[in-house]
Design a protein around this motif. Structure first.
Motif, PDB file in Angstrom:
ATOM      1  N   ILE A 102      51.526  84.299  78.736  1.00 23.41           N
ATOM      2  CA  ILE A 102      52.268  83.037  77.997  1.00 23.41           C
ATOM      3  C   ILE A 102      52.678  82.806  79.137  1.00 23.41           C
ATOM      4  CG2 ILE A 102      54.438  83.125  76.916  1.00 23.41           C
ATOM      5  CD1 ILE A 102      53.253  85.527  75.034  1.00 23.41           C
ATOM      6  N   TYR A 103      53.276  82.883  80.281  1.00 19.55           N
ATOM      7  CA  TYR A 103      53.196  82.700  81.770  1.00 19.55           C
ATOM      8  C   TYR A 103      52.934  81.777  82.573  1.00 19.55           C
ATOM      9  CZ  TYR A 103      57.535  86.589  80.932  1.00 19.55           C
ATOM     10  OH  TYR A 103      58.498  87.162  80.786  1.00 19.55           O
ATOM     11  N   LEU A 104      51.110  81.545  82.555  1.00 20.35           N
ATOM     12  CA  LEU A 104      50.628  80.880  83.087  1.00 20.35           C
ATOM     13  C   LEU A 104      50.536  79.629  82.276  1.00 20.35           C
ATOM     14  CD1 LEU A 104      48.349  80.511  85.555  1.00 20.35           C
ATOM     15  CD2 LEU A 104      46.932  81.505  83.714  1.00 20.35           C
ATOM     16  N   SER A 105      50.335  80.002  80.369  1.00 25.52           N
ATOM     17  CA  SER A 105      50.588  77.839  80.200  1.00 25.52           C
ATOM     18  C   SER A 105      52.093  77.859  79.886  1.00 25.52           C
ATOM     19  CB  SER A 105      50.892  79.279  78.716  1.00 25.52           C
ATOM     20  OG  SER A 105      48.692  79.811  78.583  1.00 25.52           O
ATOM     21  N   ILE A 106      53.127  78.541  80.745  1.00 26.68           N
ATOM     22  CA  ILE A 106      53.930  77.748  80.432  1.00 26.68           C
ATOM     23  C   ILE A 106      54.447  77.349  82.223  1.00 26.68           C
ATOM     24  CG2 ILE A 106      56.806  78.171  80.714  1.00 26.68           C
ATOM     25  CD1 ILE A 106      56.521  80.582  78.755  1.00 26.68           C
ATOM     26  N   ILE A 107      53.758  77.967  82.880  1.00 27.46           N
ATOM     27  CA  ILE A 107      53.946  77.313  84.331  1.00 27.46           C
ATOM     28  C   ILE A 107      53.055  76.091  84.483  1.00 27.46           C
ATOM     29  CG2 ILE A 107      53.489  78.055  86.971  1.00 27.46           C
ATOM     30  CD1 ILE A 107      54.082  80.997  86.117  1.00 27.46           C
ATOM     31  N   PHE A 108      51.638  76.519  84.140  1.00 30.35           N
ATOM     32  CA  PHE A 108      50.966  74.679  84.082  1.00 30.35           C
ATOM     33  C   PHE A 108      51.766  73.984  83.012  1.00 30.35           C
ATOM     34  CE2 PHE A 108      47.599  72.519  82.112  1.00 30.35           C
ATOM     35  CZ  PHE A 108      46.717  72.459  83.126  1.00 30.35           C
ATOM     36  N   LEU A 109      52.077  73.926  82.097  1.00 31.98           N
ATOM     37  CA  LEU A 109      52.637  73.071  81.450  1.00 31.98           C
ATOM     38  C   LEU A 109      53.628  71.943  82.107  1.00 31.98           C
ATOM     39  CD1 LEU A 109      52.589  73.850  77.503  1.00 31.98           C
ATOM     40  CD2 LEU A 109      51.376  72.288  78.893  1.00 31.98           C
ATOM     41  N   SER A 110      54.683  73.167  82.986  1.00 30.66           N
ATOM     42  CA  SER A 110      55.991  73.312  83.664  1.00 30.66           C
ATOM     43  C   SER A 110      55.258  71.987  84.345  1.00 30.66           C
ATOM     44  CB  SER A 110      57.071  74.307  83.787  1.00 30.66           C
ATOM     45  OG  SER A 110      57.578  75.085  82.582  1.00 30.66           O
ATOM     46  N   GLY A 111      54.191  72.824  85.807  1.00 29.43           N
ATOM     47  CA  GLY A 111      53.914  72.136  86.782  1.00 29.43           C
ATOM     48  C   GLY A 111      53.146  70.705  86.607  1.00 29.43           C
ATOM     49  N   LEU A 112      52.901  70.595  85.003  1.00 32.26           N
ATOM     50  CA  LEU A 112      52.472  69.213  84.867  1.00 32.26           C
ATOM     51  C   LEU A 112      53.435  68.006  84.488  1.00 32.26           C
ATOM     52  CD1 LEU A 112      49.678  69.367  81.463  1.00 32.26           C
ATOM     53  CD2 LEU A 112      49.221  68.674  84.389  1.00 32.26           C
ATOM     54  N   VAL A 113      54.549  68.400  83.177  1.00 32.79           N
ATOM     55  CA  VAL A 113      55.980  68.000  84.013  1.00 32.79           C
ATOM     56  C   VAL A 113      56.341  67.734  85.368  1.00 32.79           C
ATOM     57  CG1 VAL A 113      58.781  67.738  82.956  1.00 32.79           C
ATOM     58  CG2 VAL A 113      56.233  69.099  81.372  1.00 32.79           C
ATOM     59  N   PHE A 114      56.440  68.326  86.368  1.00 34.83           N
ATOM     60  CA  PHE A 114      56.909  68.236  87.365  1.00 34.83           C
ATOM     61  C   PHE A 114      55.896  66.999  88.105  1.00 34.83           C
ATOM     62  CE2 PHE A 114      59.489  72.415  87.529  1.00 34.83           C
ATOM     63  CZ  PHE A 114      60.438  71.364  87.421  1.00 34.83           C
ATOM     64  N   ALA A 115      54.924  66.873  87.645  1.00 35.48           N
ATOM     65  CA  ALA A 115      54.078  65.794  88.190  1.00 35.48           C
ATOM     66  C   ALA A 115      53.943  64.564  88.305  1.00 35.48           C
ATOM     67  CB  ALA A 115      52.348  67.165  88.417  1.00 35.48           C
ATOM     68  N   LEU A 116      54.717  64.990  86.864  1.00 36.24           N
ATOM     69  CA  LEU A 116      54.708  63.247  85.829  1.00 36.24           C
ATOM     70  C   LEU A 116      56.125  63.028  86.601  1.00 36.24           C
ATOM     71  CD1 LEU A 116      54.617  61.325  83.681  1.00 36.24           C
ATOM     72  CD2 LEU A 116      55.560  62.498  82.573  1.00 36.24           C
ATOM     73  N   LEU A 117      56.783  63.598  87.112  1.00 33.35           N
ATOM     74  CA  LEU A 117      58.599  63.360  87.265  1.00 33.35           C
ATOM     75  C   LEU A 117      58.287  63.091  89.042  1.00 33.35           C
ATOM     76  CD1 LEU A 117      60.964  66.189  86.435  1.00 33.35           C
ATOM     77  CD2 LEU A 117      60.266  63.727  85.452  1.00 33.35           C
ATOM     78  N   PHE A 118      56.898  63.301  89.638  1.00 39.00           N
ATOM     79  CA  PHE A 118      56.651  62.860  90.957  1.00 39.00           C
ATOM     80  C   PHE A 118      55.811  62.233  91.300  1.00 39.00           C
ATOM     81  CE2 PHE A 118      59.260  66.453  92.144  1.00 39.00           C
ATOM     82  CZ  PHE A 118      59.868  66.550  92.559  1.00 39.00           C
ATOM     83  N   ASN A 119      55.702  60.988  89.776  1.00 32.07           N
ATOM     84  CA  ASN A 119      54.376  60.337  89.275  1.00 32.07           C
ATOM     85  C   ASN A 119      53.407  60.451  90.215  1.00 32.07           C
ATOM     86  OD1 ASN A 119      55.995  58.519  88.743  1.00 32.07           O
ATOM     87  ND2 ASN A 119      56.890  57.909  90.196  1.00 32.07           N
TER      88      ASN A 119
END
Length: 196
Positions: free
Chosen positions: A85-102
Motif C-alpha cells: 500500500i505504501y509503495l503504491s501511494i509513494i509511486f502515485l504521489s511521485g507522479l503528481v510531484f513529477a507533474l508539478l515540476f514538469n
C-alpha cells in the motif's frame, strides 16, 4: 454458482480425484487443496459442494469445496501487507510531484491513476465472483492490467480486499510486472525527457 456432486475417484498418494456433478456432464477434477477442510480425508461417494475455477494450464477444476453439511469458510490473510500500500501511494504521489515540476505530462499521471482505479475495480469484481463461485477473471488478465500501469491499484486491492494476496506464484509474477512497468517508465523518461 455453487455446484454439487459425488466424489467418484480419489488417489490418496497424489491427493486428487474426480467429482461427478449431480446435473450430469463431464467429471470435475479436484485437488485436496481445493477443500476448505483439509484435515478430513476424502472418500469415494462423499457429497461435495464446490465452485468451478481454472488451473494454471487453463483447465477447469473444482475450488472452494466443502463436504455435505459443512459451511464454506474462505480463508483470508490475517495481516495486511502495508508495504504494498505504501509503495503504491509513494509511486502515485511521485507522479503528481513529477507533474508539478514538469518532469512528466498530465497524460501519464491520469493514465496511471485511471488504470489503477480500473484494476482495483476488476479485483473487487473478481473477489465477489470468487465468493459466489462464478467464473473468474484469469490471472493472466490481472497480470496484464498490472503490467500496463494498473499495478498500484492491484497492490492496494490485494491487501485491502485480501484477494490474491497469499498465492506465492501469483505474487512473484505480480512483482515482476511492477519491476518491468517501472523500468519501462524510467527508460521512457530517460529517452524522451520532460516531454513524456
Amino acid at each position: 454458482m455453487r455446484l454439487k456432486g459425488k466424489l467418484i475417484k480419489w488417489d490418496n498418494d497424489k491427493a486428487f480425484g474426480f467429482i461427478a456433478p449431480n446435473g450430469g456432464g463431464e467429471h470435475v477434477f479436484i485437488h485436496k487443496n481445493a477443500f476448505s477442510n483439509r484435515n478430513r480425508t476424502p472418500n469415494i461417494n462423499d457429497i461435495i459442494t464446490f465452485s468451478i475455477t481454472k488451473d494454471k494450464q487453463g483447465r477447469y477444476c473444482a475450488d472452494l469445496a466443502t463436504y455435505s453439511g459443512e459451511k464454506l469458510k474462505i480463508r483470508q490473510a490475517k495481516n495486511i501487507n502495508q508495504f504494498s500500500i505504501y509503495l503504491s501511494i509513494i509511486f502515485l504521489s511521485g507522479l503528481v510531484f513529477a507533474l508539478l515540476f514538469n518532469i512528466i505530462s498530465s497524460t501519464v499521471v491520469f493514465y496511471y491513476f485511471g488504470c489503477s482505479m480500473f484494476t482495483y475495480i476488476i479485483y473487487a469484481v473478481d473477489k465477489a465472483k470468487a465468493q459466489r463461485g462464478e467464473w473468474r477473471t484469469s490471472e493472466s488478465a490481472l497480470h496484464t492490467l498490472a503490467l500496463i500501469g494498473g499495478w498500484p491499484g492491484a497492490a492496494v486491492a490485494q491487501q485491502t480486499l485480501r484477494h490474491k494476496s497469499q498465492k506465492k506464484a501469483f505474487r512473484s509474477v505480480f512483482w515482476l510486472t511492477v519491476i518491468i512497468n517501472c523500468g519501462v517508465l524510467s527508460w521512457l523518461l530517460s529517452v524522451n525527457g520532460p516531454t513524456l
